[in-house]
Enzyme design. Structure first.
Site, mmCIF file in Angstrom:
data_model
loop_
_atom_site.group_PDB
_atom_site.id
_atom_site.type_symbol
_atom_site.label_atom_id
_atom_site.label_comp_id
_atom_site.label_asym_id
_atom_site.label_seq_id
_atom_site.Cartn_x
_atom_site.Cartn_y
_atom_site.Cartn_z
ATOM 1 C CE LYS A 1 -1.855 3.067 1.712
ATOM 2 N NZ LYS A 1 -1.968 4.334 1.288
ATOM 3 C CD GLU B 1 12.269 4.393 9.095
ATOM 4 O OE1 GLU B 1 11.288 4.995 10.092
ATOM 5 O OE2 GLU B 1 12.427 4.255 8.167
ATOM 6 C CB CYS C 1 12.165 8.045 8.911
ATOM 7 S SG CYS C 1 13.158 7.095 7.824
ATOM 8 C CD GLU D 1 9.261 12.405 12.546
ATOM 9 O OE1 GLU D 1 8.617 11.701 12.183
ATOM 10 O OE2 GLU D 1 10.275 11.605 12.547
HETATM 11 P P1 NAI Z 1 1.237 8.277 8.506
HETATM 12 O O1 NAI Z 1 1.698 7.759 9.236
HETATM 13 O O2 NAI Z 1 -0.365 8.817 8.403
HETATM 14 O O3 NAI Z 1 1.180 7.732 6.723
HETATM 15 C C1 NAI Z 1 2.026 6.968 6.210
HETATM 16 C C2 NAI Z 1 1.103 5.581 5.584
HETATM 17 O O4 NAI Z 1 0.315 5.096 6.004
HETATM 18 C C3 NAI Z 1 0.929 6.525 4.172
HETATM 19 O O5 NAI Z 1 1.546 5.441 3.227
HETATM 20 C C4 NAI Z 1 -0.793 6.141 4.687
HETATM 21 O O6 NAI Z 1 -1.420 5.778 3.341
HETATM 22 C C5 NAI Z 1 -1.129 5.072 5.511
HETATM 23 N N1 NAI Z 1 -1.952 5.239 6.181
HETATM 24 C C6 NAI Z 1 -2.257 6.045 6.777
HETATM 25 N N2 NAI Z 1 -3.684 5.806 7.963
HETATM 26 C C7 NAI Z 1 -3.541 4.587 7.916
HETATM 27 C C8 NAI Z 1 -4.292 3.668 9.091
HETATM 28 N N3 NAI Z 1 -4.961 3.853 9.247
HETATM 29 N N4 NAI Z 1 -4.693 2.813 8.447
HETATM 30 C C9 NAI Z 1 -2.895 2.029 7.685
HETATM 31 N N5 NAI Z 1 -2.030 2.472 7.015
HETATM 32 C C10 NAI Z 1 -2.885 4.285 7.155
HETATM 33 O O7 NAI Z 1 2.068 9.773 8.097
HETATM 34 P P2 NAI Z 1 1.369 10.765 7.289
HETATM 35 O O8 NAI Z 1 0.183 11.661 7.952
HETATM 36 O O9 NAI Z 1 2.065 11.025 6.052
HETATM 37 O O10 NAI Z 1 2.050 12.105 8.566
HETATM 38 C C11 NAI Z 1 2.276 12.342 9.507
HETATM 39 C C12 NAI Z 1 3.396 12.561 10.260
HETATM 40 O O11 NAI Z 1 4.120 11.457 10.058
HETATM 41 C C13 NAI Z 1 4.648 13.612 9.029
HETATM 42 O O12 NAI Z 1 4.382 14.641 9.704
HETATM 43 C C14 NAI Z 1 6.256 12.663 9.628
HETATM 44 O O13 NAI Z 1 6.392 12.882 11.254
HETATM 45 C C15 NAI Z 1 5.943 11.148 10.505
HETATM 46 N N6 NAI Z 1 6.362 10.506 8.974
HETATM 47 C C16 NAI Z 1 7.004 9.575 9.439
HETATM 48 C C17 NAI Z 1 8.078 8.818 7.920
HETATM 49 C C18 NAI Z 1 9.009 8.151 8.525
HETATM 50 O O14 NAI Z 1 9.553 7.782 7.764
HETATM 51 N N7 NAI Z 1 9.106 7.006 9.590
HETATM 52 C C19 NAI Z 1 7.185 9.148 6.333
HETATM 53 C C20 NAI Z 1 6.443 10.327 6.463
HETATM 54 C C21 NAI Z 1 5.318 10.360 7.802
#
Ligand code: NAI
Ligand code: MG
Length: 486
Positions: free
Chosen positions: A180, A255, A289, A388
């Site tokens: 996904k 992660e 990250c 973060e």
């Molecule tokens: P997110 O964690 O919501 O999204 C990451 C992935 O999870 C995307 O593919 C999204 O569609 C999916 N996702 C979202 N809600 C879900 C659910 N309920 N069940 C299953 N999958 C789900 O991150 P978002 O909202 O894009 O960004 C928010 C914050 O997250 C950022 O400000 C940052 O701090 C952090 N982040 C960290 C990352 C890393 O590399 N560790 C990457 C992206 C975001």
């Protein structure tokens, strides 16, 4: 951009076929805010079909995948690394337009993705179990088996690199995958998935269900027929997916980002250290990250270091990815608004913006730009030191000695990476052991991506390891076979 879209972005990949979904999503270009493409918005039905196809492929009822030997998987992965290299230009353009990152970084990401396929291709036939000495009338061995169907939920910040580290490792170990990708950026992932099918990856080995987190993502994490879940993203969503997976006792790798410190001591090579400190926070506009988002600097050099960094930050330029400046835009309006809100709260608390970069004059007005900036005079324990920010914002703290440096380094709930800049060998190792994190870099930061280097967090940064051999092992489980031969 339309000349790049010669592939089916509005579809989901299920059982080797591209399937048109009834719902679609608009993807925008972060640098302009304008529409870039439409992608599939997969629903529960598509996720169910993808998991079913992955199960059939794993059990040998669909296509050839289950019958491929480790050597055959290795050969395919190595060939696919060449396919990625052959499409480097197009993939880099897609990545650059879709994420907004500077073109040089997008190119580096596609090269790193190819390296993952090469690394895991090389490793696929070199990972094996053991024999164990036991009672004299026994022979005992372990098999390192694939889990089966691996669900992989990945973010928008490094679509191609994370595709590489998850998909190449999962396939190398013999699993099948339901991926996904993130709704905010997944065009390079869709193109590479199409290339994989065109270049002979058997049907069902890789299935891709683009869509929204709370729809496709949630349906995948909660699916009773997945055998493993790997998630990269926010700690909050990490908790949701881990809870969903726990309903069916599915193991998870999480992660979840970090608040990684760079510790600069008075005896450090300052030129090297400060160049790396700036690179470590502005890369991908800080949406990394493993961003080095906290600078801890020793008191006796603090004024000098802050002056030096002010010059460097004031000289930074923001522009579209294509213009290839120091910094691109943030991914979307929501991330920009969230960061700006935190920055105004920080200013209201007396925190000083000691230096700030500039937009180049040609930047389009609809882009989600936040200027790179250096924050000083931060009250102890302030939110900007602990949370973060996911933007090009470096926070500075001053320490007296090694003990205080260690205490500050460990004063967050995160623990992904750390950089230590000192020439004192004893101090390097004391700190490397004392810091709570999954990676420590001494007199460097990030080791140029580190395809080969195990990567992952402690605490709120998550658990489990991706990358390197450790990442490959984490896509396998051990079966013990005890034979009594008498
Ligand atoms: P997110 O964690 O919501 O999204 C990451 C992935 O999870 C995307 O593919 C999204 O569609 C999916 N996702 C979202 N809600 C879900 C659910 N309920 N069940 C299953 N999958 C789900 O991150 P978002 O909202 O894009 O960004 C928010 C914050 O997250 C950022 O400000 C940052 O701090 C952090 N982040 C960290 C990352 C890393 O590399 N560790 C990457 C992206 C975001
Ligand atoms: Mg979210």
């Amino acid at each position: 951009m339309s000349h790049l879209m010669t592939f089916p972005p509005q579809q989901a990949l299920i059982g080797g076929e591209w399937i048109k979904t009834t719902a679609t999503l608009q993807v925008e270009a972060p640098a302009t805010g304008e529409p870039l493409a439409r992608i599939a918005r997969s629903q529960v039905e598509e996720v169910n079909a993808a998991v079913k196809a992955a199960r059939l492929a794993f059990s040998g009822q669909l296509g050839e995948w289950a019958h491929w030997s480790a050597r055959k998987r290795s050969e395919w992965l190595l060939r696919f690394a060449d396919v990625i290299e052959a499409h480097h230009e197009q993939l880099a353009q897609l990545e650059c337009a879709d994420t907004g990152k500077p073109m040089t970084q997008a190119k580096g990401d596609i090269s790193a993705c190819a390296r993952y396929f090469r690394f895991y291709g090389g490793a696929a036939d070199k990972i094996h179990g053991e024999t164990i000495p036991f009672e004299t009338d026994f022979a005992v061995m372990t098999l390192r088996e694939p889990y089966g169907v691996c669900a992989q939920i990945i973010p928008w910040n490094y679509p191609s690199q994370i595709f590489g580290r998850c998909v190449a490792a999962g396939l190398a170990a013999g699993n099948t995958i339901v991926l996904k990708p993130a709704e905010d950026a997944c065009l390079s992932v869709l193109r590479m998935s199409e290339l994989a099918v065109q270049h002979g990856l058997p049907p069902g080995a890789l299935n891709v269900v683009p869509g929204l987190g709370f729809e496709a993502g949630a349906a995948l994490a909660a699916h009773p027929q997945i055998d493993h879940l790997s998630f990269t993203g926010s700690p909050e969503t990490g908790t949701h997916v881990a809870q969903a997976a726990a309903q069916h006792h599915v193991p998870v790798t999480l992660e979840l980002g970090g608040k990684s410190p760079q510790l600069v001591f008075a005896d450090a090579d300052l030129e090297e250290a400060l160049s790396a400190v700036v690179r470590g926070i502005i890369q991908n506009a800080g949406q990394t990250c493993s961003a080095g988002s906290r600078l801890l600097v020793q008191r006796e050099i603090a004024d000098n270091v802050i002056d030096n960094l002010c010059k460097r930050f004031n000289a930074l330029r923001c522009d579209t990815g294509e213009a290839d400046a120091d910094c691109g835009p943030l991914i979307n309006a929501r991330q920009k608004a969230k960061l700006e809100e935190r920055l105004s709260a920080a200013k209201a608390d007396g925190i000083r913006v000691a230096a700030i970069g500039k937009l180049t004059s040609s930047v389009p007005s609809g882009g989600h730009f936040v200027l790179p900036q250096l924050l000083t005079d931060i009250p102890d324990g302030h939110e900007v030191l602990r949370e973060e920010l996911f933007g090009p914002v470096l926070v500075v703290q001053v320490f007296e000695d090694e003990a205080e440096a260690l205490a500050l380094a460990n004063a967050t709930d995160f623990g992904l990476c750390a950089g230590i800049w000192t020439r004192d060998g004893g101090r390097q190792l004391r700190l490397a052991k004392g810091i709570r994190s999954g990676q420590v870099f001494i007199n460097n930061y990030g080791a140029a991506g580190g395809v080969e280097l195990p990567f992952g967090g402690v605490g709120r940064s998550g658990h489990g390891r991706e990358k390197g051999f450790e990442g490959l092992r984490s896509y396998t489980r051990i079966k013990t076979i005890a034979i009594k031969h008498g």
